[in-house]
Motif scaffolding. Sequence first.
Motif, mmCIF file in Angstrom:
data_model
loop_
_atom_site.group_PDB
_atom_site.id
_atom_site.type_symbol
_atom_site.label_atom_id
_atom_site.label_comp_id
_atom_site.label_asym_id
_atom_site.label_seq_id
_atom_site.Cartn_x
_atom_site.Cartn_y
_atom_site.Cartn_z
ATOM 1 N N GLN A 298 0.821 -1.207 0.000
ATOM 2 C CA GLN A 298 0.000 0.000 0.000
ATOM 3 C C GLN A 298 0.863 1.268 0.000
ATOM 4 O O GLN A 298 0.429 2.317 -0.479
ATOM 5 N N ASP A 299 2.088 1.171 0.506
ATOM 6 C CA ASP A 299 2.983 2.334 0.554
ATOM 7 C C ASP A 299 3.267 2.912 -0.825
ATOM 8 O O ASP A 299 3.421 4.128 -0.978
ATOM 9 N N THR A 300 3.353 2.047 -1.827
ATOM 10 C CA THR A 300 3.709 2.500 -3.189
ATOM 11 C C THR A 300 2.571 2.317 -4.189
ATOM 12 O O THR A 300 2.758 2.533 -5.387
ATOM 13 N N GLU B 19 -1.064 2.902 -6.194
ATOM 14 C CA GLU B 19 -1.731 4.077 -6.742
ATOM 15 C C GLU B 19 -3.215 4.104 -6.395
ATOM 16 O O GLU B 19 -3.914 5.064 -6.737
ATOM 17 N N ASN C 299 -6.386 2.092 -3.516
ATOM 18 C CA ASN C 299 -6.577 1.524 -2.179
ATOM 19 C C ASN C 299 -6.920 0.032 -2.198
ATOM 20 O O ASN C 299 -7.493 -0.488 -1.244
ATOM 21 N N LYS D 32 2.716 4.692 4.377
ATOM 22 C CA LYS D 32 2.776 5.817 3.431
ATOM 23 C C LYS D 32 1.405 6.230 2.887
ATOM 24 O O LYS D 32 0.981 7.364 3.029
ATOM 25 N N ARG D 33 0.731 5.293 2.228
ATOM 26 C CA ARG D 33 -0.513 5.658 1.547
ATOM 27 C C ARG D 33 -1.751 5.059 2.220
ATOM 28 O O ARG D 33 -2.773 4.844 1.567
ATOM 29 N N TYR D 34 -1.658 4.784 3.488
ATOM 30 C CA TYR D 34 -2.818 4.250 4.196
ATOM 31 C C TYR D 34 -3.890 5.335 4.257
ATOM 32 O O TYR D 34 -3.597 6.493 4.594
ATOM 33 N N ARG E 217 -3.981 7.665 7.282
ATOM 34 C CA ARG E 217 -2.690 8.127 7.805
ATOM 35 C C ARG E 217 -2.771 9.576 8.280
ATOM 36 O O ARG E 217 -2.316 9.906 9.377
#
Length: 453
Positions: free
Chosen positions: A220-222, A224, A226, A440-442, A445
């Motif tokens: 999920q960090d990288t 594009e 969810n 990162k992309r949670y 966050r």
Amino acid sequence: MYTFSKKLKTFSIILVVLGLLGVGYGFIDAHKYDTTEKVEALLATEEAHHGGGHGEEAVHHEEVSHDAHSVDSHGEEAHVDEHAKHVAHVMHAIHNRPWAALYVAAFFFMMIALGVLAFYAIQIASQAGWSPVLFRVMEGITSYLLPGGLIVLAIAFFADSHLFIWLKEGMTVEGHENYDKLVAGKSGWLNKTGFFIRGFIFLAGWVLYRHFSRKFSIAQDTAEDNSNFKKSFRIAAGFLVFFIYTESMMSWDWIMSVDPHWFSTLFGWYVFASMFVSGITVIALISIYLKSRGHLEFVNENHLHDVAKFMFAFSIFWTYLWFSQFMLIWYSNIPEEVTYFITRFNDYKLPFLGMVVLNFVFPILMLMNADYKRIPWFVVMTGLVILFGHYIDIFNMIMPATVGDRWFIGIPEISSILLFAGLFIFVVFTALTKAPLLVKRYPFRKESEEFHY
């Protein structure tokens, strides 16, 4: 990225080495008492030390054993037989102690990782907004689950009847001197093959969830979109159903079966409460440590306050379950149930009642005030007491059935704690180096970083 400091790594290795040395000494020391004569000498020394007359009694028994048949009383023969049984029982308890000490510590650290895994799954399944900044800490702690679980099963395998009396030869064979009708009646569940098959199924399910949740978290960090977050959500919900069943069965197998004559329908929940509060406490302790070293700058006093609230809440929950189980069994006074607590009152009064102070009275007094939950050193102090209290809780579950009144917190127990504490630190902090300490992309966050209570 977090770097495992050389000092901490060296410290963890030293703990492991010291633990191994102490555990080895414990086994060597226990097996010094490998004959009835040595055990009788030990008993005589203990009684003499306590001002009793058993030193003379031991000599008397030895004399009687030579000429029991020349005495016209069958009562003395029975007395000799009882003495021989007592000596054999004490020898068995002495030999059991290093195994039991090792098992208690191994289970304690394994259950911390399992408790954190359940807490982590709950955060994801409930889509909690406050906790994502702590996810990588939770993932690091759960990395211990696989080695910790395998170690518990390995100890159970090699300890055999030293821990689980139902594994003793002849327990289910009618006519055998060791035959036990109650154990034989439970042999459909309590058998070695079933025990280990179930154990590996439990562990495989927990570890698989940990593997995929970690995989989706890092992906999920990288990503594009969810999609990984959605996968995490779905498997978390499924895992929690699997966990609530397997955790109960695990507690029956791995802990309650050391007392195969006794059972409690509340036991699974009771063990769950202990592992849950212990796991949450370790999340707090590791988070505070990392922040004190300049990491987790995004974690603030509001996050600490929420973690401490869970420590407080589940300390009360544990007490509720402890009292419910104890009070109902004690009040009903059914012989086959109440003997569990009579044993603990007679031989374990200090640890049995002391853990209520450690696990309830102390946490509720320390963490009731909202302001105290925001003070790191205060939470650390309370957390260490809670962890010690729940170690004593597991100690009280295992030791009475395995070592009886021969218990003591000495070299075998302390060394076992050092061994698994060192291994736990090494595995967890190594895992923390494998990914950034902040997701990162949670989706939540930002909400988590700006969380304010």
